[in-house]
Design a protein around this motif. Structure first.
Motif, PDB file in Angstrom:
ATOM      1  N   ILE A  42     -43.282 -19.787 -26.225  1.00  0.00           N
ATOM      2  CA  ILE A  42     -44.245 -20.699 -25.597  1.00  0.00           C
ATOM      3  C   ILE A  42     -44.516 -20.284 -24.152  1.00  0.00           C
ATOM      4  N   CYS A  43     -43.465 -19.943 -23.410  1.00  0.00           N
ATOM      5  CA  CYS A  43     -43.647 -19.550 -22.014  1.00  0.00           C
ATOM      6  C   CYS A  43     -44.430 -18.246 -21.891  1.00  0.00           C
ATOM      7  N   VAL A  44     -44.174 -17.296 -22.771  1.00  0.00           N
ATOM      8  CA  VAL A  44     -44.912 -16.038 -22.755  1.00  0.00           C
ATOM      9  C   VAL A  44     -46.401 -16.290 -22.982  1.00  0.00           C
ATOM     10  N   ILE A  45     -46.723 -17.084 -23.990  1.00  0.00           N
ATOM     11  CA  ILE A  45     -48.128 -17.365 -24.308  1.00  0.00           C
ATOM     12  C   ILE A  45     -48.820 -18.100 -23.158  1.00  0.00           C
ATOM     13  N   LEU A  46     -48.183 -19.163 -22.655  1.00  0.00           N
ATOM     14  CA  LEU A  46     -48.796 -19.945 -21.583  1.00  0.00           C
ATOM     15  C   LEU A  46     -48.944 -19.130 -20.298  1.00  0.00           C
ATOM     16  N   SER A  47     -47.956 -18.317 -19.981  1.00  0.00           N
ATOM     17  CA  SER A  47     -48.037 -17.527 -18.744  1.00  0.00           C
ATOM     18  C   SER A  47     -49.156 -16.489 -18.821  1.00  0.00           C
ATOM     19  N   VAL A  48     -49.374 -15.928 -20.001  1.00  0.00           N
ATOM     20  CA  VAL A  48     -50.470 -14.962 -20.167  1.00  0.00           C
ATOM     21  C   VAL A  48     -51.821 -15.668 -20.024  1.00  0.00           C
ATOM     22  N   ILE A  49     -51.942 -16.852 -20.618  1.00  0.00           N
ATOM     23  CA  ILE A  49     -53.185 -17.626 -20.483  1.00  0.00           C
ATOM     24  C   ILE A  49     -53.449 -17.964 -19.025  1.00  0.00           C
ATOM     25  N   ILE A  50     -52.406 -18.387 -18.308  1.00  0.00           N
ATOM     26  CA  ILE A  50     -52.544 -18.690 -16.879  1.00  0.00           C
ATOM     27  C   ILE A  50     -52.986 -17.445 -16.118  1.00  0.00           C
ATOM     28  N   GLY A  51     -52.407 -16.304 -16.454  1.00  0.00           N
ATOM     29  CA  GLY A  51     -52.775 -15.058 -15.784  1.00  0.00           C
ATOM     30  C   GLY A  51     -54.223 -14.684 -16.020  1.00  0.00           C
ATOM     31  N   ILE A  52     -54.698 -14.849 -17.258  1.00  0.00           N
ATOM     32  CA  ILE A  52     -56.083 -14.507 -17.586  1.00  0.00           C
ATOM     33  C   ILE A  52     -57.057 -15.411 -16.839  1.00  0.00           C
ATOM     34  N   VAL A  53     -56.818 -16.707 -16.901  1.00  0.00           N
ATOM     35  CA  VAL A  53     -57.709 -17.670 -16.237  1.00  0.00           C
ATOM     36  C   VAL A  53     -57.644 -17.507 -14.718  1.00  0.00           C
ATOM     37  N   GLY A  54     -56.435 -17.324 -14.187  1.00  0.00           N
ATOM     38  CA  GLY A  54     -56.282 -17.187 -12.747  1.00  0.00           C
ATOM     39  C   GLY A  54     -56.948 -15.938 -12.204  1.00  0.00           C
ATOM     40  N   ALA A  55     -56.844 -14.833 -12.940  1.00  0.00           N
ATOM     41  CA  ALA A  55     -57.481 -13.585 -12.498  1.00  0.00           C
ATOM     42  C   ALA A  55     -58.994 -13.737 -12.477  1.00  0.00           C
ATOM     43  N   TRP A  56     -59.528 -14.462 -13.457  1.00  0.00           N
ATOM     44  CA  TRP A  56     -60.972 -14.711 -13.484  1.00  0.00           C
ATOM     45  C   TRP A  56     -61.377 -15.611 -12.320  1.00  0.00           C
ATOM     46  N   ALA A  57     -60.552 -16.635 -12.033  1.00  0.00           N
ATOM     47  CA  ALA A  57     -60.872 -17.559 -10.947  1.00  0.00           C
ATOM     48  C   ALA A  57     -60.793 -16.885  -9.585  1.00  0.00           C
ATOM     49  N   GLN A  58     -59.982 -15.843  -9.466  1.00  0.00           N
ATOM     50  CA  GLN A  58     -59.881 -15.139  -8.191  1.00  0.00           C
ATOM     51  C   GLN A  58     -61.204 -14.490  -7.795  1.00  0.00           C
ATOM     52  N   GLY A  59     -62.027 -14.181  -8.784  1.00  0.00           N
ATOM     53  CA  GLY A  59     -63.322 -13.582  -8.491  1.00  0.00           C
ATOM     54  C   GLY A  59     -64.437 -14.599  -8.415  1.00  0.00           C
TER      55      GLY A  59
END
Length: 254
Positions: A46-63
């Motif tokens: 669960i933590c692996v999946i959620l952390s990857v989702i957070i990373g994807i969304v966060g990287a997009w939000a950084q731009g």
């Protein structure tokens, strides 16, 4: 076969008292180990999946063109990247946990928080690893050639379409080695959930050797090789995935 294994470890405990693998021949202790292992695997996945989702969304939000959104993402990264994960875990459970609503338990009179200790462990560890994943994916995005993005824009792609169909698939290939390392570290960090009494494998093993001091050496040995196996499975899977996504001439050197 099962009886043979149980007899083997029972005789071993009698011959070598300091190496008592009681959980291999005592059904009650075996159930505790299996339960702890299940919680560890569940927590890790669960933590692996959620952390990857957070990373994807966060990287997009950084731009994002919004300065406020970029500041929020940067503040999140600094908060979780610059504080120890154990401190974060205790902060979420003891500090924020005091403000969460409660519900009536199954017995009809006790009050239970809506977020359990396992829930807080998932939230804390996912946000911790997610902060690093944001930076990992950001570095991958920066490695995508600007000419590729300009070509997508010339085709009429929106910012979201460009990210989903062009930018992220290419950035993922560059990010996989660093992402692999971070996810491996996340699986190992799940052991810190013992601090808030999450009944994962380390918690159950510590409970067993507190009850049977002769089982300490055996418990630590089993824990050591169990985590080698868990991390090995994740590393192998990520390596196979990396090779499967390999684009000749891009990302990993051919």
């Amino acid at each position: 076969m099962i009886e043979f294994v149980q007899d083997f470890f029972r005789n071993m405990a009698e011959t070598y008292p300091k190496w008592n693998f009681i959980f291999f021949y005592d059904p009650v202790q075996w159930e505790r180990v299996v339960s702890g292992f299940y919680v560890t695997v569940q927590l890790s996945i669960i933590c692996v999946i959620l952390s990857v989702i957070i990373g994807i969304v966060g990287a997009w939000a950084q731009g994002s063109p919004s300065r406020i959104i970029r500041w929020v993402v940067q503040g999140y990264i600094q908060f979780f990247r610059n504080t120890p994960p154990l401190i974060q875990l205790l902060f979420f459970y003891f500090a924020l946990g005091q403000f969460t609503p409660t519900v009536t338990g199954p017995d009809g009179w006790t009050e239970q928080p809506i977020i359990s200790n396992i829930g807080w462990a998932i939230i804390s560890l996912s946000f911790f690893a997610g902060a690093f994943n944001v930076e990992i994916f950001r570095s991958g995005i920066e490695a995508v050639p600007s000419s590729t993005l300009e070509a997508a824009e010339s085709l009429g792609f929106s910012r979201a379409q460009t990210y989903v169909n062009v930018t992220f698939p290419l950035a993922l290939r560059v990010s996989l080695p660093a992402l692999n390392n971070n996810l491996i570290n996340l699986v190992k960090t799940t052991t810190q959930a013992i601090a808030i009494a999450v009944p994962e494998l380390l918690y159950e093993m510590v409970s067993i050797w507190n009850d049977y001091s002769s089982a300490q050496n055996a418990a630590m040995t089993v824990l050591f090789f169990t985590y080698i196996a868990l991390v090995g499975v994740l590393a192998f899977g990520m390596h196979k995935w990396e090779n499967h996504l390999l684009v000749p001439g891009f990302g990993k050197a051919s």
